[in-house]
Motif scaffolding. Structure first.
Motif, PDB file in Angstrom:
ATOM      1  N   GLN A 117       0.832  -1.209   0.000  1.00 28.46           N
ATOM      2  CA  GLN A 117       0.000   0.000   0.000  1.00 28.46           C
ATOM      3  C   GLN A 117       0.868   1.261   0.000  1.00 28.46           C
ATOM      4  OE1 GLN A 117      -2.618   0.408   3.396  1.00 28.46           O
ATOM      5  NE2 GLN A 117      -4.052   1.656   2.228  1.00 28.46           N
ATOM      6  N   GLU A 118       1.940   1.243   0.783  1.00 27.47           N
ATOM      7  CA  GLU A 118       2.839   2.393   0.841  1.00 27.47           C
ATOM      8  C   GLU A 118       3.441   2.714  -0.519  1.00 27.47           C
ATOM      9  OE1 GLU A 118       7.367   3.093   2.443  1.00 27.47           O
ATOM     10  OE2 GLU A 118       6.018   1.914   3.717  1.00 27.47           O
ATOM     11  N   GLU A 354      -6.389  -7.990  -1.740  1.00 26.64           N
ATOM     12  CA  GLU A 354      -5.310  -8.238  -0.780  1.00 26.64           C
ATOM     13  C   GLU A 354      -5.865  -8.652   0.575  1.00 26.64           C
ATOM     14  OE1 GLU A 354      -3.453  -5.856  -3.975  1.00 26.64           O
ATOM     15  OE2 GLU A 354      -5.394  -5.884  -2.969  1.00 26.64           O
TER      16      GLU A 354
END
Length: 372
Positions: A117-118, A354
């Motif tokens: 996600q980052e 995810e």
């Protein structure tokens, strides 16, 4: 939604064993997908695949992850390697498709998802059961309330261990995580797809006499609306006796699916005219038998202290001609197509996300701890 700035999706594969090759061949049937490189331990098989698909053979995962001409990496390695290899690929800016399970522990899985996600990357678990049209048909029955509310379910998996020698990594919990984690995640996820979120309320295991190998496990999961589902996995059978059965019991009937990639379905129930028509719409061409017809006051039925009307009792059969291996390949293609479309910005919703990979791992890990 993610978006890639190019038309061809360039694939790298880490781990080209039997299943890695099987899945990769189906992924490459999706248009605009190209295999760039392979890094794995089965050298002869890797070399044969590389020649066929005109891909490079690399010595290490590090070499593959650092390539600038690879967009997505498929991890088809034993579960204990997923965490390290996924972090490696994500840190090199690669999207990751990971064989189940996502990792060995939920903490590892959460770290993988946070890093993805980052960096704006995908790290998806191959939970291809969600792409089976048969599974979607069952979901329609539940959503439309055609047999009343789901009450109970089970999955019984009498699996073959004929190809799993005592030294195979499958039996080593430090590598596989055990049966719930290595294998059970598919089915925890499948019922969550149908019934909503679940949590494990009990689990047990049986060790093989004289070896200490974990060969049988079972768990009970409570899903939303207090639906209890029992799961049994036993790796004890000769290959010719490998078999699976899945059932959901409803207020007004039940559904039974056969095979771990379900190809056949039997539905029994008491239905009214509208429900019967909707079932025939969901299962076009299905064969069905009428066990009883109700008229007049006999149409009034009662269950769970509630009244309802039905006009006949039926038994419906669907899907007997489907080859399991062919269906398995179709599900892999469907899974990869959807993830590819998401990466290219063509869609913004997916059947498998995810979070699904992490949720199934959390339940499997909880069951595995309870069983010890």
């Amino acid at each position: 939604m993610l978006s890639l700035p190019y038309e061809t999706l360039r694939l790298g594969v880490i781990g080209m064993g039997g299943f890695g090759l099987f899945a990769t061949q189906h992924f490459l049937q999706v248009p605009d997908t190209q295999l760039i490189a392979i890094a794995g331990t089965f050298r002869e098989q890797s070399q044969q695949a590389a020649r066929r698909f005109k891909a490079d053979i690399l010595e290490t995962p590090e070499e593959l992850a650092s390539r600038d001409d690879i967009d997505v990496v498929y991890l088809a390695t034993p579960p204990s390697l997923h965490y390290q290899q996924a972090l490696l690929c994500l840190n090199h800016g690669k999207h990751v498709i990971c064989e189940k399970p996502l990792a060995l522990t939920p903490d590892q899985g959460r770290e993988m998802l946070a890093l993805a996600q980052e960096k704006g990357l995908l790290v998806i678990t191959n939970l291809m059961q969600r792409y089976n049209p048969m599974i979607g048909r069952v979901q329609q029955i539940i959503k439309r309330n055609l047999l009343g509310k789901p009450l109970h379910g089970y999955f019984e998996n009498y699996a073959s261990d004929e190809g799993l020698s005592p030294s195979h990594w499958f039996w080593n919990r430090e590598i596989s995580g055990g049966i719930f984690i290595e294998h059970g995640v598919h089915f925890f996820d499948l019922f969550e797809y149908w019934l909503g979120s679940g949590h494990v309320v009990g689990a047990q295991r049986v060790l093989r006499p004289g070896s200490g190998l974990e060969e049988q496990v079972q768990a009970t999961v409570r899903y939303e609306n207090d639906v209890l589902v029992n799961f049994y996995h036993g790796f004890t059978q000769p290959g010719r006796l490998d078999r699976q059965e899945l059932r959901i019991v409803f207020e007004h009937g039940d559904i039974t699916l056969e095979e771990w990639v379900p190809t056949r379905l039997k539905l029994r129930g008491i239905v009214n005219e509208e429900q019967m028509q909707q079932l025939l719409d969901i299962f076009p061409g299905a064969g069905f038998d009428i066990s009883a017809v109700y008229g007049g006051p006999d149409r009034k039925q009662r269950g769970r202290h509630q009244d309802f009307e039905a006009f006949q009792k039926i038994e419906l059969h669907f899907g007997h001609e489907t080859d399991k291996q062919h269906l398995y390949g179709e599900l892999l293609r469907n899974f990869f197509t959807e993830q590819s479309d998401y990466l290219r910005g063509r869609i913004d919703k997916r059947r498998s996300t995810e979070e699904n990979g992490l949720r199934s791992l959390e339940m499997a890990h909880q069951a595995s701890l309870m069983a010890q």
